[in-house]
Write a protein that holds these residues in place. Structure first.
Motif, PDB file in Angstrom:
ATOM      1  N   THR C  28       0.862  -1.189   0.000  1.00  7.04           N
ATOM      2  CA  THR C  28       0.000   0.000   0.000  1.00  7.04           C
ATOM      3  C   THR C  28       0.895   1.234   0.000  1.00  7.04           C
ATOM      4  OG1 THR C  28      -1.740  -1.180   1.202  1.00  7.04           O
ATOM      5  CG2 THR C  28      -1.845   1.230   1.204  1.00  7.04           C
ATOM      6  N   LYS C  55       3.455   3.491  -7.806  1.00  4.11           N
ATOM      7  CA  LYS C  55       2.678   2.278  -8.079  1.00  4.11           C
ATOM      8  C   LYS C  55       3.151   1.630  -9.387  1.00  4.11           C
ATOM      9  CE  LYS C  55      -2.204   0.785  -8.225  1.00  4.11           C
ATOM     10  NZ  LYS C  55      -2.345   0.016  -9.451  1.00  4.11           N
ATOM     11  N   ARG C  67      -1.827  -1.167  -3.903  1.00  5.02           N
ATOM     12  CA  ARG C  67      -2.943  -0.247  -3.699  1.00  5.02           C
ATOM     13  C   ARG C  67      -2.386   1.116  -3.297  1.00  5.02           C
ATOM     14  NH1 ARG C  67      -6.196  -3.701   0.678  1.00  5.02           N
ATOM     15  NH2 ARG C  67      -4.037  -4.177   1.220  1.00  5.02           N
ATOM     16  N   THR C  86      -1.878  -5.592   4.323  1.00  2.00           N
ATOM     17  CA  THR C  86      -0.737  -4.905   3.721  1.00  2.00           C
ATOM     18  C   THR C  86       0.551  -5.518   4.264  1.00  2.00           C
ATOM     19  OG1 THR C  86      -1.920  -2.814   3.424  1.00  2.00           O
ATOM     20  CG2 THR C  86       0.480  -2.693   3.576  1.00  2.00           C
TER      21      THR C  86
END
Lengths: 271, 271, 271, 271
Positions: C28, C55, C67, C86
């Motif tokens: 994340t 990302k 994410r 996560t």
């Protein structure tokens, strides 16, 4: 404003692939292999030697190609090409540290500095490769009295302790006690409690050069310690953790050009 | 309920007084002392040798008895009784590391493990005592180009940096660049910035045995570095910090009796 | 002879499989995401936000499910179930550290102690999760002057520096200078040289609880730092290195039974 | 060639004298002081409180001015001016950690970061100042069973262990067992063996900011631990070792001018 010399912003990434990219681990297990030959008691515990017991344990637990080497082989089984193709070396020795040739000890020492992993077991604390890497006596106190050892797990999240419970109990072991004369480790992962009243830092790591050194305490030759599943797991984890990720000899100190303007770039040093 | 063996609750406190209790520090400064003899350039900077410049600096700043020793003296000036009466040894060498006798290097090495402090200066990174204590090559990159060095103070509250400002600037020095092949230090106290674009860990400490080892980077023989007040202050602080608090040879690994009941206290170990 | 309580020699191995066994890494990326919205200059560099640039970089380099979460989302995008799934959290924040809710900061803090990895980027040094994990101010010196940064690689054999050359050069970055007020790291992996004369410890790790914290310095919002291939590689390596290997809440201090006989096993403590 | 900005080669040495130059150590001992008031058992061991027992022990062993402070005093006895004139603070608390006001805990925390020493005793591991400085839960396992503790001395040459024998034995103590959830210490100096089978890292130090934090395990309120001469010696040594050598608030991150030419020295940062 300084005029920047024209060179690339960063050197090219090292083109050499990481040593272990998807390949099985190349492990060499070194064993002095004298007690098992000379003593019925020890042979009853390790009929074909401590190295063979460890070999089987690693092969069961790791994708690994495991070789062995022993003191009485030529070059103690540790010719340069053996080390060059070893990602991690395990070392068990006890009564004949002095018989290991200095040039072979240096070969092992330098292989570690160039990136090879080294997992030193039990009485290997007094071996030439270990003491040269530590720079200390590696002395300790000891006693053989069939006593219990309980190793406490200080870092359950560490890769070397994956799957290892809060403590590991061995019903009979030789005692090693503090003060253990080694440099403060980079990582302290297990501490032993002994029935007779001592404690010991039993699982530690040190980076030396590009190599990772691990010390793991248990494994006296008269006890079936290396048949214990938790001990096997820790040794296997240690081999995987210490294995070389880079092999490069950085013994030399190169004279280098400046990256930025300097007052006297072509100066002749006094040598 | 275990039957507790009858012995005192704790051993007696070590009756030996601490080495330095209120006495002046006993410092020995070792210098190779070849450049100053052979080169007019170097002699102009240090007319009676780097060791004498350091001697004066320490005497001004510390309650200390300072002796010197050099390569060409018998035993390089480092007979056993000299080391036995030295709380901290300073070491400057460069071009003749190989001429230092192995037995003298070992004597220094073992004195450190027994508690003597060692402050290694500049090119002493390649000396036998330092590399044996580190267990690594101690390699680095280097360049002599009359460039500026700025040493940043990472721990102003540390005794070695007492009175030292946020950074120390030296207008001209030899460059030493990373990667410096040494074990991770116990303490990292200064990092150098160099005009030509490199960085270097310039003030570090490591405990080895009972002794404290300090490395301090600056001090190339062609520059007046050891005349700089901040450099002198750091060297003096380092000498005081590294000085022995204990002198004891712990090379041996004694077989010890148990403190608590054990199954087989009189067992004969296989040797 | 003590009567040993009857319990198994070692507890059963933890039956929970390691978090990441062969599965893609669950990453994340948290970004404050204000500069990119408010400033044309920043948006020109990161049109859809720093988090989206990171990302894409991670997805290209790792088998990872990535994410993102940002400050203005409910719970800042960091509900408990997000953290619970996560393996490693990346954190970029700068101007609105104070707007991060205390309960969310504590949730992140405790997730790290329970094993989640945390990679703190650049100005995240002042974020609530990082300062609470460090226990220090995390202060430093800074300057924005479009100057050059050169990050030196101290451990080419470390997993976080796999494939990274001897140094990485960024033509323009914000300067961060020492003294950086953080605890001594477990690992110091890169040191930055800045054109204006400072140095900085730029890549460091600390274990806290079961989790691994990484700090990586570069990444000022007005420069294309996160488009640099070496920077991307280090961030991806850091995510893989810091990822959880264990998730377990060890906040409590259990009262435990003895493993060996003790004088008063049923004693009622005064509370 | 870069044009060097005209500024002094190094900043002036910090004009402030070191905190302790030849003066007696200024110690403040903080004690929760509830058990001794509420329990006859505890009061029998420490009739005027643990703080008074420690005060006498320190006064006998150090040139020190010792004050005390307790929970029920206004500001818990820790007004800002008390901390400002304290070189080292000792902390004993157990059952009322939650009653310590957050603002006072923060005051202590920040005083440590500014250089004040902190010696945390026994159950103080769960105190607000300690957990905030560590950034971890500081959880452990425990048991009160009147069992024996033996603390092993790992570094006899360390100033905190001056005069302390190879081990210290306490006939009855509360047990604290690993895993102790704290960051890896800068120094690990003693490890405890417990009769019931556990081990514990019992004497450790961490630098936080400019301050030194020490944790020392023994000292349960129902046992006469602080009357033991070796324990007293270690506490006194710890106080002297941790005492402030610098007092300076470095909470801020200043924007600084460049020491060397940079491309855009007057740039307006986006804030």
């Amino acid at each position: 404003m300084p005029e920047t010399p024209s060179h690339p912003r960063s050197p090219a990434a090292d083109p050499r692939p990481p040593v272990r990219a998807g390949e099985p681990l190349r492990v060499t297990i070194w064993n002095e292999y004298l007690h098992e030959v000379e003593s019925d008691v020890v042979r009853a515990v390790y009929p074909d030697g401590i190295h063979m017991a460890l070999k089987r344990a690693l092969e069961e637990r790791l994708p690994a190609l495991v070789r062995t080497a022993t003191l009485r082989e030529p070059d103690h089984g540790l010719a340069q090409d053996v080390l060059d193709t070893t990602d991690v070396l395990l070392w068990w020795g006890h009564k004949a540290h002095g018989e290991v040739r200095d040039d072979v000890a240096e070969r092992v020492h330098h292989a570690v500095l160039a990136g090879m992993g080294l997992v030193v077991l039990h009485s290997g604390h007094y071996s030439k490769p270990f003491t040269r890497l530590m720079g200390t006596h590696a002395s300790l106190t000891w006693r053989e009295a069939d006593e219990k050892e309980r190793l406490w797990n200080l870092q359950p999240g560490h890769p070397m302790l994956e799957g290892v419970p809060a403590f590991v109990e061995l019903p009979q072991e030789e005692m090693y006690g503090e003060r253990f004369d080694v440099p403060d480790p980079d990582e302290l992962l297990m501490i032993s409690w002994f029935q007779g009243g001592e404690v010991f830092r039993s699982l530690m790591t040190w980076r030396r050069g590009h190599g990772r050194v691990v010390y793991f305490r248990p494994g006296h030759e008269t006890y079936p310690t290396y048949h214990d599943p938790n001990v096997q797991r820790i040794v296997a984890n240690a081999a995987a953790y210490a294995a070389a990720r880079l092999r490069r000899d950085d013994a030399a100190s190169p004279n280098v050009a400046a990256h930025e303007p300097v007052p006297n770039p072509g100066k002749d040093p006094i040598l």
